[in-house]
Design an enzyme around this catalytic site. Sequence first.
Site, PDB file in Angstrom:
ATOM      1  CD  GLU A  99      -2.285   1.212   2.918  1.00 26.08           C
ATOM      2  OE1 GLU A  99      -3.243   1.979   3.123  1.00 26.08           O
ATOM      3  OE2 GLU A  99      -1.832   0.437   3.788  1.00 26.08           O
ATOM      4  CG  LEU A 101       0.526   4.161   3.891  1.00 24.39           C
ATOM      5  CD1 LEU A 101       0.940   3.703   5.286  1.00 24.39           C
ATOM      6  CD2 LEU A 101      -0.971   4.400   3.834  1.00 24.39           C
ATOM      7  CG  ASP A 198      15.734  -1.929  11.424  1.00 26.17           C
ATOM      8  OD1 ASP A 198      16.568  -1.296  12.111  1.00 26.17           O
ATOM      9  OD2 ASP A 198      15.854  -2.089  10.191  1.00 26.17           O
TER      10      ASP A 198
END
Length: 299
Positions: A99, A101, A198
């Site tokens: 997706e 963003l 991370d």
Amino acid sequence: MAFDAMSRWPQLWDCLEAATGQRLHDGKAIAVGGESINEAYVWQHSTQRLFIKFNQPEREAMFRAEALALKALAQVQAVRVPAPILWGSLEGASFLVLEYLPLTSHGDWRQMGVKLAQLHRQGQGDRYGWSENNTIGATPQINPWSDNWGEFFRDARLRYQFDLARRRGGVFPQAEALLEQVSHWLNHQPVPTLVHGDLWSGNAAFIRGGDPVIFDPASYYGDREVDLAMTELFGGFPRAFYDGYTATYPLAAGYEQRKTIYNLYHILNHFNLFGGSYGAQAERMMAQILHSKTGVSGH
């Protein structure tokens, strides 16, 4: 990279159409920076935009692990992550479709802290580790299931990095002395928690005018403090982030001592990836840990 990503688009969209029924062949690829180990693009189509990563064919497992981590993080319904759409391999390349963003570095950092605390409070398990191995940067990260956090972090995190360093000629005289004590120092019995794994400033942002977002995870079930510790590396997060986190989910006593152990893992990884001054930084951190008698436990 050795492959020509642009030649892979027809194959990629054929795969996407077969998997989802969406036909997005007629679009435009825009190369984007910020990816240290992948080639990344935004695919602009009249109906939607997608974020695409390419790498060598042998990196397919890395993309699969990232997609599964994003799915796991999303299932907690605490902090926004980009939804994985498709991953796999083509002729000469592996890929991950996400997706898209629209992100910015400016936003409500206190809310970022609140959302991460909610992820940690709600995303809890019963053992340390993960269902499969993944990567931390370009380095393999092993995630064997364990009931003992100190032993897990000693062997699957620090010892693994020391072994990699030794193969590339790194010499750390204090390593064995530190490894002998790690499981004692990390005896505070943290709840196994789904972590990003991370979480530095390059992997956290905001949707423009909206929610906090985290991405590029190296997830597993561990001590939630590993995420907090890493946010203090490489420039750190704004003070409001920590205020929001601790107001929502206070940290246990001893975090200030344990965070140096947790961040040693990332500095050793940077030594193994990039060499240079990270070796000297790791030595200083080991000396600090050993000389400060870090075995402070919090419950």
